[in-house]
Design an enzyme around this catalytic site. Structure first.
Site, short mmCIF file in Angstrom:
data_model
loop_
_atom_site.label_atom_id
_atom_site.label_comp_id
_atom_site.label_asym_id
_atom_site.label_seq_id
_atom_site.Cartn_x
_atom_site.Cartn_y
_atom_site.Cartn_z
N THR A 83 0.86 -1.18 0.00
CA THR A 83 0.00 0.00 0.00
C THR A 83 0.89 1.23 0.00
OG1 THR A 83 -1.63 1.29 1.28
CG2 THR A 83 -0.12 -0.09 2.51
N CYS A 196 -1.77 4.87 -5.43
CA CYS A 196 -2.57 4.04 -4.53
C CYS A 196 -2.65 2.68 -5.19
CB CYS A 196 -3.96 4.63 -4.32
SG CYS A 196 -5.06 3.55 -3.40
#
Length: 229
Positions: A83, A196
């Site tokens: 992430t 992202c």
């Protein structure tokens, strides 16, 4: 081959991509029946999202540090956090382990610099776009970083949390991202970072007027290079 310690689940949708890329890249580079050596700790994203909404970053640092320590004890040689946003906590995580963390921004910056680009757009969660934990590392690598305006930051963030993290991919949201990327190009961006790990579900190279740097793909590929070094 070194063993990759993968912290996933943020969200599990993008963790699948990490797992697939790392194994396919290992097979491609080594041939035969080879695949990647991976230890994975899949966190419960609901716990982390609740902490984020409350500003409880210390709580998330503990969750991820515990995960990293578990992977280290299991034999991982380095950590990959699947992430972008949680890289905000890398300095705290590093204090709790003895093995290195492969930073997503460093891997991405190196790839962009190989293409000789200087000015780059950044899309991601609101945390990633407005705070400095990713942007500063990109800037320290010599890149000029551009983010959307305040209204578009909210749009990009809402799509991530309310759609992509739940596995929803909507045409209307793709068109909004395309509009924002086009605006960045008009302001001089030479490429765009999909900062992202879920955005790659929505935007690919064919959807963008700018060259795309998908941090999920780049990070996973760099992990295999490090594992094989």
């Amino acid at each position: 081959m070194k063993t990759i310690g993968l912290i996933g689940g943020m969200s599990w949708e993008s963790t699948i991509t990490y797992y697939e890329i790392m194994n396919s890249q290992a097979a491609k580079r080594l041939g035969g029946f080879h695949c990647a050596k991976i230890l994975m700790y899949n966190v419960d994203f609901a716990e982390l999202e609740e902490n984020m909404s409350k500003g409880n970053w210390d709580g998330n640092a503990k969750i991820l540090s515990d995960a990293a320590r578990t992977l280290e004890k299991g034999g991982a040689d380095f950590i990959v956090i699947a992430t972008n946003t949680m890289h905000k906590l890398v300095p705290l995580i590093e204090k709790n382990i003895r093995i290195p963390v492969l930073h997503i921004a460093d891997a991405t910056a190196a790839r962009i610099k190989r293409d000789n680009f200087k000015k780059i757009g950044l899309l991601g969660t609101k945390f990633t776009m407005t705070q400095d934990f990713i942007k500063d590392r990109l800037k320290n690598a010599g890149l000029e970083v551009m983010v959307p305006d305040d209204k578009d930051i909210e749009i990009v963030n809402d799509v991530i949390f309310n759609e992509l993290c739940l596995g929803k991919v909507l045409k209307s949201s793709r068109e909004e991202y395309q509009r924002i990327i086009s605006y960045m190009k008009d302001r001089g961006a030479e490429g765009v970072i999909l900062g992202c790990t879920e955005i790659g579900m929505l935007i690919s190279e064919k959807d963008s007027v700018l060259p795309v740097y998908d941090t999920t793909v780049i990070h996973a590929e760099e992990a295999i290079l490090k594992a094989l070094a």
